[in-house]
Design a protein around this motif. Structure first.
Motif, PDB file in Angstrom:
ATOM      1  N   ASN A   1      -6.700 -81.565  69.796  1.00 60.05           N
ATOM      2  CA  ASN A   1      -6.405 -82.968  69.495  1.00 60.05           C
ATOM      3  C   ASN A   1      -4.999 -83.220  68.956  1.00 60.05           C
ATOM      4  O   ASN A   1      -4.707 -84.328  68.506  1.00 60.05           O
ATOM      5  CB  ASN A   1      -7.415 -83.546  68.493  1.00 60.05           C
ATOM      6  CG  ASN A   1      -8.620 -84.126  69.188  1.00 60.05           C
ATOM      7  OD1 ASN A   1      -8.536 -84.634  70.293  1.00 60.05           O
ATOM      8  ND2 ASN A   1      -9.771 -84.019  68.555  1.00 60.05           N
TER       9      ASN A   1
ATOM     10  N   ASN B   1       0.664 -91.008  72.192  1.00 56.69           N
ATOM     11  CA  ASN B   1      -0.212 -90.717  73.335  1.00 56.69           C
ATOM     12  C   ASN B   1       0.191 -89.433  74.049  1.00 56.69           C
ATOM     13  O   ASN B   1       0.012 -89.300  75.256  1.00 56.69           O
ATOM     14  CB  ASN B   1      -0.212 -91.886  74.332  1.00 56.69           C
ATOM     15  CG  ASN B   1      -0.779 -93.147  73.728  1.00 56.69           C
ATOM     16  OD1 ASN B   1      -1.797 -93.108  73.044  1.00 56.69           O
ATOM     17  ND2 ASN B   1      -0.110 -94.264  73.960  1.00 56.69           N
ATOM     18  N   ASN B   2       0.753 -88.502  73.307  1.00 48.02           N
ATOM     19  CA  ASN B   2       1.181 -87.208  73.866  1.00 48.02           C
ATOM     20  C   ASN B   2       2.207 -87.367  74.983  1.00 48.02           C
ATOM     21  O   ASN B   2       2.258 -86.562  75.926  1.00 48.02           O
ATOM     22  CB  ASN B   2      -0.026 -86.404  74.357  1.00 48.02           C
ATOM     23  CG  ASN B   2      -0.454 -85.341  73.353  1.00 48.02           C
ATOM     24  OD1 ASN B   2       0.389 -84.643  72.789  1.00 48.02           O
ATOM     25  ND2 ASN B   2      -1.740 -85.228  73.127  1.00 48.02           N
TER      26      ASN B   2
ATOM     27  N   ASN C   1      -7.688 -88.420  76.056  1.00 43.89           N
ATOM     28  CA  ASN C   1      -6.672 -89.301  76.636  1.00 43.89           C
ATOM     29  C   ASN C   1      -5.606 -88.502  77.376  1.00 43.89           C
ATOM     30  O   ASN C   1      -5.160 -88.894  78.463  1.00 43.89           O
ATOM     31  CB  ASN C   1      -6.028 -90.146  75.535  1.00 43.89           C
ATOM     32  CG  ASN C   1      -6.988 -91.167  74.958  1.00 43.89           C
ATOM     33  OD1 ASN C   1      -7.983 -91.522  75.586  1.00 43.89           O
ATOM     34  ND2 ASN C   1      -6.705 -91.631  73.748  1.00 43.89           N
TER      35      ASN C   1
ATOM     36  N   GLU D   1     -10.701 -87.963  71.008  1.00 43.86           N
ATOM     37  CA  GLU D   1      -9.987 -89.005  71.737  1.00 43.86           C
ATOM     38  C   GLU D   1      -8.593 -88.562  72.165  1.00 43.86           C
ATOM     39  O   GLU D   1      -8.168 -88.831  73.288  1.00 43.86           O
ATOM     40  CB  GLU D   1      -9.906 -90.281  70.898  1.00 43.86           C
ATOM     41  CG  GLU D   1     -11.218 -91.044  70.806  1.00 43.86           C
ATOM     42  CD  GLU D   1     -11.684 -91.605  72.155  1.00 43.86           C
ATOM     43  OE1 GLU D   1     -10.833 -91.855  73.030  1.00 43.86           O
ATOM     44  OE2 GLU D   1     -12.905 -91.786  72.311  1.00 43.86           O
ATOM     45  N   ASN D   2      -7.853 -87.890  71.290  1.00 42.11           N
ATOM     46  CA  ASN D   2      -6.499 -87.468  71.662  1.00 42.11           C
ATOM     47  C   ASN D   2      -6.523 -86.496  72.834  1.00 42.11           C
ATOM     48  O   ASN D   2      -5.736 -86.616  73.784  1.00 42.11           O
ATOM     49  CB  ASN D   2      -5.795 -86.817  70.472  1.00 42.11           C
ATOM     50  CG  ASN D   2      -5.436 -87.814  69.391  1.00 42.11           C
ATOM     51  OD1 ASN D   2      -5.365 -89.008  69.637  1.00 42.11           O
ATOM     52  ND2 ASN D   2      -5.214 -87.321  68.180  1.00 42.11           N
TER      53      ASN D   2
ATOM     54  N   THR E   1      -1.095 -84.158  68.886  1.00 36.44           N
ATOM     55  CA  THR E   1      -0.280 -85.052  69.705  1.00 36.44           C
ATOM     56  C   THR E   1       1.197 -84.726  69.528  1.00 36.44           C
ATOM     57  O   THR E   1       1.652 -84.387  68.431  1.00 36.44           O
ATOM     58  CB  THR E   1      -0.512 -86.535  69.336  1.00 36.44           C
ATOM     59  OG1 THR E   1      -0.236 -86.729  67.946  1.00 36.44           O
ATOM     60  CG2 THR E   1      -1.942 -86.947  69.640  1.00 36.44           C
TER      61      THR E   1
END
Length: 296
Positions: free
Chosen positions: A56, A62-63, A98, A94-95, A58
């Protein structure tokens, strides 16, 4: 004398902690190439990107830094060797979700589970109930190929490639114990290898590479060890999550009798939030057509 020694030790500790903190903010691209007899059916070079152990983390909003680095490599294939999320009582994903969801727009993506995803899947009463089902469903919807003790077959030029995602029993990850895994254990999970095809094995834990070789893997891709947390030049990583010192395969590519293993040092951290001489990494593996030398 004692005060002087203490001052030196404190200074070294400060340098260690500062460098560790610095390294946690960066990743690099590590490049390897592979040319073995089974690759003679390739007509041109093919690039595989190996991603593992994001946990997770980043890199930018949003990475975006990580995603851009992946795009700039122009890969033909992306392989994910697990632990892109954190499996805990209230799973955080989530990370990781996404980021991975954006990858199929670049090239085909094949994803095998790490121990974090696997324990969410196998122990939903403890690790978030339906969280893994939702995570998997959303990745499948984005076009990611999930391999859970399964295989897929693709063509790279004239080379027939089988990609396997291996899930060994969770007890093989248990800490403070050396486990034994044999080629037969691999076959029980994913069936026999087809030696006439190029076999790529996604196996999260690299410790069992001798068994993967014995089963028939031509290229094994792994992660899990986070590079050994601290790396010593010439010796490699120091410790595994099972608390085994100086693992043989911890963050490099090794070729043994035409069979290779590439081990990612990971993109994030988990229990031990530390790195030293051990940058996070995206691993790029270029498969090169094998040329037989002709002697005149």
């Amino acid at each position: 004398m004692i005060k002087g020694i203490l001052a030196v030790l404190l200074g070294l500790a400060a340098v260690f902690l500062a460098e560790s903190k610095r390294e946690l903010g960066f990743f690099k691209i590590t490049r390897y190439s592979l040319s073995v007899p089974k690759l003679k059916a390739l007509d041109s070079e093919k690039k595989i990107l190996l991603l593992a152990d994001l946990h997770n983390k980043t890199y930018g909003d949003n990475n975006e830094r990580l995603l851009q680095a992946v795009k700039e490599e122009h890969p033909d294939l992306i392989l994910i060797a697990g632990d892109m999320l954190i499996g805990k009582e209230e799973p955080a994903y989530e990370n990781g979700l996404n980021f991975v969801s954006m990858l199929p727009s670049i090239c085909p993506v094949y994803y095998s589970l790490g121990n974090h995803e696997q324990r969410m899947k196998e122990m939903p009463q403890k690790y978030g109930g339906a969280a893994f089902r939702e995570y998997k469903a959303r990745l499948l919807g984005a076009g990611v190929h999930m391999l859970e003790n399964e295989k897929a077959e693709i063509m790279l030029d004239r080379l027939r490639v089988q990609i396997y995602g291996l899930e060994l029993p969770l007890y093989t990850y248990k800490k403070f114990k050396r486990h034994t895994v044999a080629p037969g254990d691999i076959q029980k999970c994913i069936g026999r290898a087809h030696r006439d095809k190029f076999q790529i094995l996604l196996a999260h834990n690299p410790v069992y590479f001798p068994a993967y070789r014995g089963w028939g893997a031509d290229l094994t891709v792994s992660g899990h060890l986070h590079g050994g947390i601290i790396r010593i030049p010439g010796l490699g990583g120091i410790i595994t999550p099972q608390a085994i010192l100086f693992p043989k395969y911890s963050g490099e590519m090794t070729v043994e009798d035409g069979q290779a293993i590439a081990v990612s040092r990971g993109l994030g951290t988990h229990t031990v939030n530390m790195r030293f001489c051990n940058y996070a990494e995206v691993v790029a593996i270029t498969l090169r057509p094998y040329k037989t030398l002709v002697h005149s």
